[in-house]
Scaffold this active site. Structure first.
Site, PDB file in Angstrom:
ATOM      1  N   GLY A  46     -45.661  23.714 147.918  1.00 46.08           N
ATOM      2  CA  GLY A  46     -45.134  24.862 147.192  1.00 46.08           C
ATOM      3  C   GLY A  46     -45.887  25.040 145.892  1.00 46.08           C
ATOM      4  O   GLY A  46     -46.581  24.111 145.424  1.00 46.08           O
ATOM      5  N   GLN A  51     -46.764  27.702 137.212  1.00 46.66           N
ATOM      6  CA  GLN A  51     -47.626  26.514 137.196  1.00 46.66           C
ATOM      7  C   GLN A  51     -49.111  26.868 137.022  1.00 46.66           C
ATOM      8  O   GLN A  51     -49.912  26.008 136.674  1.00 46.66           O
ATOM      9  CB  GLN A  51     -47.441  25.698 138.479  1.00 46.66           C
ATOM     10  CG  GLN A  51     -46.053  25.085 138.602  1.00 46.66           C
ATOM     11  CD  GLN A  51     -45.881  24.380 139.924  1.00 46.66           C
ATOM     12  OE1 GLN A  51     -45.571  25.015 140.924  1.00 46.66           O
ATOM     13  NE2 GLN A  51     -46.099  23.081 139.961  1.00 46.66           N
ATOM     14  N   CYS A  92     -44.178  16.870 142.167  1.00 45.02           N
ATOM     15  CA  CYS A  92     -44.521  18.144 141.525  1.00 45.02           C
ATOM     16  C   CYS A  92     -46.005  18.110 141.175  1.00 45.02           C
ATOM     17  O   CYS A  92     -46.482  17.130 140.591  1.00 45.02           O
ATOM     18  CB  CYS A  92     -43.687  18.331 140.258  1.00 45.02           C
ATOM     19  SG  CYS A  92     -44.000  19.903 139.420  1.00 45.02           S
ATOM     20  N   LEU A  93     -46.698  19.199 141.495  1.00 46.70           N
ATOM     21  CA  LEU A  93     -48.133  19.247 141.203  1.00 46.70           C
ATOM     22  C   LEU A  93     -48.387  19.281 139.694  1.00 46.70           C
ATOM     23  O   LEU A  93     -49.486  18.949 139.254  1.00 46.70           O
ATOM     24  CB  LEU A  93     -48.769  20.468 141.887  1.00 46.70           C
ATOM     25  CG  LEU A  93     -48.678  20.447 143.423  1.00 46.70           C
ATOM     26  CD1 LEU A  93     -49.209  21.757 144.004  1.00 46.70           C
ATOM     27  CD2 LEU A  93     -49.426  19.254 144.008  1.00 46.70           C
ATOM     28  N   HIS A 134     -36.658  24.028 143.919  1.00 49.16           N
ATOM     29  CA  HIS A 134     -37.624  23.446 142.974  1.00 49.16           C
ATOM     30  C   HIS A 134     -38.521  24.550 142.388  1.00 49.16           C
ATOM     31  O   HIS A 134     -38.768  24.592 141.182  1.00 49.16           O
ATOM     32  CB  HIS A 134     -38.450  22.394 143.728  1.00 49.16           C
ATOM     33  CG  HIS A 134     -39.545  21.735 142.968  1.00 49.16           C
ATOM     34  ND1 HIS A 134     -39.532  20.400 142.644  1.00 49.16           N
ATOM     35  CD2 HIS A 134     -40.727  22.213 142.476  1.00 49.16           C
ATOM     36  CE1 HIS A 134     -40.641  20.086 141.994  1.00 49.16           C
ATOM     37  NE2 HIS A 134     -41.385  21.178 141.874  1.00 49.16           N
ATOM     38  N   GLU A 135     -39.000  25.458 143.255  1.00 46.48           N
ATOM     39  CA  GLU A 135     -39.939  26.506 142.788  1.00 46.48           C
ATOM     40  C   GLU A 135     -39.219  27.552 141.933  1.00 46.48           C
ATOM     41  O   GLU A 135     -39.777  28.036 140.945  1.00 46.48           O
ATOM     42  CB  GLU A 135     -40.643  27.169 143.975  1.00 46.48           C
ATOM     43  CG  GLU A 135     -41.433  26.228 144.882  1.00 46.48           C
ATOM     44  CD  GLU A 135     -42.420  25.331 144.165  1.00 46.48           C
ATOM     45  OE1 GLU A 135     -42.865  25.687 143.062  1.00 46.48           O
ATOM     46  OE2 GLU A 135     -42.726  24.248 144.693  1.00 46.48           O
ATOM     47  N   HIS A 138     -39.013  26.368 138.534  1.00 45.51           N
ATOM     48  CA  HIS A 138     -40.252  26.590 137.761  1.00 45.51           C
ATOM     49  C   HIS A 138     -40.239  27.988 137.145  1.00 45.51           C
ATOM     50  O   HIS A 138     -40.598  28.166 135.974  1.00 45.51           O
ATOM     51  CB  HIS A 138     -41.489  26.461 138.658  1.00 45.51           C
ATOM     52  CG  HIS A 138     -41.993  25.062 138.835  1.00 45.51           C
ATOM     53  ND1 HIS A 138     -42.326  24.245 137.774  1.00 45.51           N
ATOM     54  CD2 HIS A 138     -42.258  24.337 139.956  1.00 45.51           C
ATOM     55  CE1 HIS A 138     -42.760  23.075 138.232  1.00 45.51           C
ATOM     56  NE2 HIS A 138     -42.726  23.092 139.552  1.00 45.51           N
TER      57      HIS A 138
HETATM   58  O1  K1U Z   1     -43.911  22.839 142.797  1.00 46.78           O
HETATM   59  C1  K1U Z   1     -44.736  21.971 143.015  1.00 46.78           C
HETATM   60  O2  K1U Z   1     -45.201  21.342 142.102  1.00 46.78           O
HETATM   61  C2  K1U Z   1     -45.143  21.645 144.428  1.00 46.78           C
HETATM   62  C3  K1U Z   1     -44.399  20.460 144.996  1.00 46.78           C
HETATM   63  C4  K1U Z   1     -43.244  20.998 145.829  1.00 46.78           C
HETATM   64  C5  K1U Z   1     -42.158  20.032 146.175  1.00 46.78           C
HETATM   65  C6  K1U Z   1     -42.402  18.852 146.829  1.00 46.78           C
HETATM   66  C7  K1U Z   1     -41.367  17.986 147.146  1.00 46.78           C
HETATM   67  C8  K1U Z   1     -40.086  18.317 146.832  1.00 46.78           C
HETATM   68  C9  K1U Z   1     -39.838  19.491 146.164  1.00 46.78           C
HETATM   69  C10 K1U Z   1     -40.875  20.355 145.849  1.00 46.78           C
HETATM   70  C11 K1U Z   1     -45.359  19.659 145.846  1.00 46.78           C
HETATM   71  O3  K1U Z   1     -45.920  20.148 146.762  1.00 46.78           O
HETATM   72  S1  K1U Z   1     -45.614  18.002 145.412  1.00 46.78           S
HETATM   73  C12 K1U Z   1     -46.739  17.419 146.685  1.00 46.78           C
HETATM   74  C13 K1U Z   1     -46.084  17.178 147.998  1.00 46.78           C
HETATM   75  O4  K1U Z   1     -44.881  17.135 148.082  1.00 46.78           O
HETATM   76  C14 K1U Z   1     -46.908  17.002 149.218  1.00 46.78           C
HETATM   77  C15 K1U Z   1     -48.268  16.942 149.150  1.00 46.78           C
HETATM   78  C16 K1U Z   1     -49.006  16.796 150.324  1.00 46.78           C
HETATM   79  C17 K1U Z   1     -48.377  16.680 151.536  1.00 46.78           C
HETATM   80  C18 K1U Z   1     -47.027  16.711 151.593  1.00 46.78           C
HETATM   81  C19 K1U Z   1     -46.271  16.874 150.449  1.00 46.78           C
HETATM   82 ZN    ZN Z   2     -43.178  21.516 140.807  1.00 45.98          ZN
END
Ligand code: K1U
Ligand code: ZN
Length: 173
Positions: A46, A51, A92-93, A134-135, A138
């Site tokens: 996501g 972000q 979270c990225l 979560h998004e 943000h």
């Molecule tokens: O919003 C963001 O920062 C993105 C975030 C979304 C998210 C992940 C987990 C729970 C709630 C929201 C991410 O994508 S973190 C990376 C991640 O979860 C992932 C990366 C590669 C493969 C699978 C998952």
């Molecule tokens: Zn996030």
């Protein structure tokens, strides 16, 4: 398409509340396309416009195994939420290498506009419900670490500030 730089916690721009999109036009479609490329490259499941330092209410999500089911949400609203909850270990990225448990509504009903500006609604549970909540946080200027204890937040901020200083030091060498 372009890969956009992702803001890192505790950057103050992550706390800004995003404005509704007034018109879904080619500028917004280009933003969606760049955000999708940025999310897939990260990789993540996501990304919210906040972000990438764009303070308009745009989200991209792809929780599919194959990474081929892009969901675009413009001006998303949660119009119903269950009283039962689920706990998920979120990442979270904008907060690299930090994962922790957050409790959220187990199922939600979402209303949004698609890339053509058309309204649609859907119900979500499981990982999709976690990711949408979560998004949207943000877009409202909230980062998932704010659900954690003050002590954990302080430790995360200290660790990420140190890491940022190290990145700056290495990049000027
Ligand atoms: O919003 C963001 O920062 C993105 C975030 C979304 C998210 C992940 C987990 C729970 C709630 C929201 C991410 O994508 S973190 C990376 C991640 O979860 C992932 C990366 C590669 C493969 C699978 C998952
Ligand atoms: Zn996030």
């Amino acid at each position: 398409m372009a890969i956009l730089p992702i803001l890192r916690y505790p950057d103050p721009r992550l706390y800004k509340k995003a404005e509704p999109v007034k018109q879904v036009d080619d500028r917004i479609r280009k933003l969606v396309s760049d955000m999708a490329e940025t999310m897939y490259a990260a990789p993540g499941i996501g990304l919210a416009a906040t972000q990438v330092d764009v303070h308009e209410r745009v989200i991209v999500i792809d929780v599919s195994e194959e990474g081929n089911d892009l969901l675009v949400l413009i001006n998303p609203e949660i119009i119903a939420r269950s009283t039962d909850t689920q706990v998920y270990e979120e990442g979270c990225l904008s907060v690299p290498d930090v994962y922790d448990e957050v409790e959220r509504a187990a199922s939600i009903t979402v209303r949004a506009l698609n890339e053509n500006g058309e309204p649609f609604e859907f119900e979500a549970d499981g990982l999709l419900a976690v990711c949408v909540q979560h998004e949207i946080d943000h877009l409202d200027g909230k980062v998932f670490v704010e659900y954690l204890s003050r002590l954990k937040q302080e430790r995360i901020r200290t660790r990420l500030r140190k890491r940022e200083k190290e990145r700056e030091r290495v990049s000027v060498r």
